[in-house]
Design a protein around this motif. Sequence first.
Motif, PDB file in Angstrom:
ATOM      1  N   MET A 118       0.832  -1.190   0.000  1.00 46.55           N
ATOM      2  CA  MET A 118       0.000   0.000   0.000  1.00 46.55           C
ATOM      3  C   MET A 118       0.876   1.253   0.000  1.00 46.55           C
ATOM      4  SD  MET A 118      -3.186  -0.445  -0.116  1.00 46.55           S
ATOM      5  CE  MET A 118      -3.915  -1.968  -0.549  1.00 46.55           C
ATOM      6  N   TRP A 119       0.219   2.369   0.061  1.00 50.07           N
ATOM      7  CA  TRP A 119       0.893   3.661   0.026  1.00 50.07           C
ATOM      8  C   TRP A 119       1.001   4.214   1.447  1.00 50.07           C
ATOM      9  CZ3 TRP A 119       2.418   4.229  -4.847  1.00 50.07           C
ATOM     10  CH2 TRP A 119       1.680   3.617  -5.849  1.00 50.07           C
ATOM     11  N   ASN A 120       2.008   5.013   1.669  1.00 47.61           N
ATOM     12  CA  ASN A 120       2.161   5.712   2.941  1.00 47.61           C
ATOM     13  C   ASN A 120       1.271   6.953   2.881  1.00 47.61           C
ATOM     14  OD1 ASN A 120       2.923   7.318   5.098  1.00 47.61           O
ATOM     15  ND2 ASN A 120       5.103   6.878   4.862  1.00 47.61           N
ATOM     16  N   ILE A 121       0.180   6.946   3.616  1.00 42.32           N
ATOM     17  CA  ILE A 121      -0.814   8.005   3.548  1.00 42.32           C
ATOM     18  C   ILE A 121      -0.218   9.378   3.880  1.00 42.32           C
ATOM     19  CG2 ILE A 121      -1.693   7.801   5.904  1.00 42.32           C
ATOM     20  CD1 ILE A 121      -3.899   8.175   2.817  1.00 42.32           C
ATOM     21  N   GLU A 122       0.840   9.398   4.673  1.00 42.56           N
ATOM     22  CA  GLU A 122       1.469  10.664   5.045  1.00 42.56           C
ATOM     23  C   GLU A 122       2.188  11.324   3.869  1.00 42.56           C
ATOM     24  OE1 GLU A 122       3.876   9.722   8.420  1.00 42.56           O
ATOM     25  OE2 GLU A 122       2.128   9.316   9.684  1.00 42.56           O
ATOM     26  N   LYS A 123       2.471  10.555   2.825  1.00 44.65           N
ATOM     27  CA  LYS A 123       3.160  11.103   1.653  1.00 44.65           C
ATOM     28  C   LYS A 123       2.217  11.480   0.518  1.00 44.65           C
ATOM     29  CE  LYS A 123       7.503   8.670   2.440  1.00 44.65           C
ATOM     30  NZ  LYS A 123       8.480   7.733   1.846  1.00 44.65           N
ATOM     31  N   VAL A 124       0.957  11.064   0.624  1.00 41.85           N
ATOM     32  CA  VAL A 124      -0.028  11.383  -0.406  1.00 41.85           C
ATOM     33  C   VAL A 124      -0.344  12.872  -0.357  1.00 41.85           C
ATOM     34  CG1 VAL A 124      -2.411  11.013  -1.164  1.00 41.85           C
ATOM     35  CG2 VAL A 124      -1.051   9.079  -0.328  1.00 41.85           C
ATOM     36  N   ILE A 125      -0.427  13.480  -1.536  1.00 41.75           N
ATOM     37  CA  ILE A 125      -0.845  14.879  -1.633  1.00 41.75           C
ATOM     38  C   ILE A 125      -2.119  14.923  -2.461  1.00 41.75           C
ATOM     39  CG2 ILE A 125      -0.269  17.206  -2.440  1.00 41.75           C
ATOM     40  CD1 ILE A 125       2.680  16.496  -1.999  1.00 41.75           C
ATOM     41  N   LEU A 126      -3.108  15.586  -1.923  1.00 40.09           N
ATOM     42  CA  LEU A 126      -4.393  15.761  -2.585  1.00 40.09           C
ATOM     43  C   LEU A 126      -4.502  17.213  -3.033  1.00 40.09           C
ATOM     44  CD1 LEU A 126      -7.321  14.854  -3.276  1.00 40.09           C
ATOM     45  CD2 LEU A 126      -7.913  15.439  -0.922  1.00 40.09           C
ATOM     46  N   VAL A 127      -4.651  17.413  -4.335  1.00 36.19           N
ATOM     47  CA  VAL A 127      -4.814  18.755  -4.897  1.00 36.19           C
ATOM     48  C   VAL A 127      -6.279  18.885  -5.297  1.00 36.19           C
ATOM     49  CG1 VAL A 127      -4.046  20.390  -6.662  1.00 36.19           C
ATOM     50  CG2 VAL A 127      -2.437  18.675  -5.757  1.00 36.19           C
ATOM     51  N   LEU A 162      -4.755  13.907   5.020  1.00 29.57           N
ATOM     52  CA  LEU A 162      -3.782  13.965   3.931  1.00 29.57           C
ATOM     53  C   LEU A 162      -3.183  15.356   3.834  1.00 29.57           C
ATOM     54  CD1 LEU A 162      -6.081  12.487   1.138  1.00 29.57           C
ATOM     55  CD2 LEU A 162      -4.326  11.231   2.351  1.00 29.57           C
ATOM     56  N   GLN A 163      -2.048  15.434   3.169  1.00 30.87           N
ATOM     57  CA  GLN A 163      -1.547  16.751   2.791  1.00 30.87           C
ATOM     58  C   GLN A 163      -2.467  17.262   1.682  1.00 30.87           C
ATOM     59  OE1 GLN A 163       2.782  17.098   2.043  1.00 30.87           O
ATOM     60  NE2 GLN A 163       2.807  14.906   2.498  1.00 30.87           N
ATOM     61  N   CYS A 164      -3.087  18.383   1.902  1.00 29.90           N
ATOM     62  CA  CYS A 164      -4.030  18.917   0.917  1.00 29.90           C
ATOM     63  C   CYS A 164      -3.558  20.270   0.415  1.00 29.90           C
ATOM     64  CB  CYS A 164      -5.417  19.073   1.520  1.00 29.90           C
ATOM     65  SG  CYS A 164      -6.232  17.520   1.912  1.00 29.90           S
ATOM     66  N   VAL A 165      -3.697  20.451  -0.873  1.00 30.44           N
ATOM     67  CA  VAL A 165      -3.405  21.732  -1.510  1.00 30.44           C
ATOM     68  C   VAL A 165      -4.714  22.218  -2.114  1.00 30.44           C
ATOM     69  CG1 VAL A 165      -2.097  22.905  -3.320  1.00 30.44           C
ATOM     70  CG2 VAL A 165      -1.036  21.038  -2.015  1.00 30.44           C
ATOM     71  N   PHE A 166      -5.168  23.369  -1.658  1.00 37.58           N
ATOM     72  CA  PHE A 166      -6.417  23.919  -2.160  1.00 37.58           C
ATOM     73  C   PHE A 166      -6.115  25.060  -3.127  1.00 37.58           C
ATOM     74  CE2 PHE A 166     -10.160  26.620  -2.148  1.00 37.58           C
ATOM     75  CZ  PHE A 166     -11.170  25.690  -2.327  1.00 37.58           C
ATOM     76  N   VAL A 167      -6.712  24.978  -4.303  1.00 36.46           N
ATOM     77  CA  VAL A 167      -6.598  26.036  -5.306  1.00 36.46           C
ATOM     78  C   VAL A 167      -8.010  26.458  -5.710  1.00 36.46           C
ATOM     79  CG1 VAL A 167      -4.330  25.286  -6.144  1.00 36.46           C
ATOM     80  CG2 VAL A 167      -6.405  24.383  -7.205  1.00 36.46           C
ATOM     81  N   GLU A 168      -8.114  27.514  -6.489  1.00 36.63           N
ATOM     82  CA  GLU A 168      -9.428  28.080  -6.805  1.00 36.63           C
ATOM     83  C   GLU A 168     -10.134  27.432  -7.995  1.00 36.63           C
ATOM     84  OE1 GLU A 168     -11.155  30.413  -5.056  1.00 36.63           O
ATOM     85  OE2 GLU A 168      -9.567  30.183  -3.560  1.00 36.63           O
ATOM     86  N   LYS A 169      -9.406  27.092  -9.030  1.00 42.18           N
ATOM     87  CA  LYS A 169     -10.042  26.682 -10.281  1.00 42.18           C
ATOM     88  C   LYS A 169      -9.576  25.298 -10.739  1.00 42.18           C
ATOM     89  CE  LYS A 169     -11.153  31.209 -11.833  1.00 42.18           C
ATOM     90  NZ  LYS A 169     -12.569  31.302 -11.750  1.00 42.18           N
ATOM     91  N   TYR A 170     -10.409  24.686 -11.551  1.00 39.67           N
ATOM     92  CA  TYR A 170     -10.137  23.359 -12.122  1.00 39.67           C
ATOM     93  C   TYR A 170      -8.776  23.342 -12.822  1.00 39.67           C
ATOM     94  CZ  TYR A 170     -11.396  19.169 -14.933  1.00 39.67           C
ATOM     95  OH  TYR A 170     -11.451  17.939 -15.526  1.00 39.67           O
TER      96      TYR A 170
END
Length: 130
Positions: free
Chosen positions: A1-10, A24-32
Amino acid sequence: MWNIEKVILVTNNDKVYEKYKNMLQCVFVEKYEEVLIKVRNFVYDRYILLTHPQASSLKPNQTPYRSVMVYPRNDGEDNTKDILLIEKCIETFRQWQDIARTPENYERKVTEDFKTIDLSVIDNIIPRII
């Protein structure tokens, strides 16, 4: 499996961000398109795609929301296919925008439906990676 601490969700979907920001590490942006560009930057910086940038049956000009997960690649792991895929997804997004731009003023209920669809894609992937 994957190390959840290394996953980045954009994402540009506040429902996804709020649900997963503490997991998760999350990166929030404004547009698609910003999601796709940020993901492309990660892929060029030696990450692999965990989710497809065009997941779901919605065309890129139908929904204003997208969430994509990336993961650092192992040393020596080739991510050429991910580079080609994200570049193709950006190109496809722009082509669809030229055909018919994504509406900016969907009714609130429609907007919430699109957010829920995007969230369900991520919800279905999470158990597979942890």
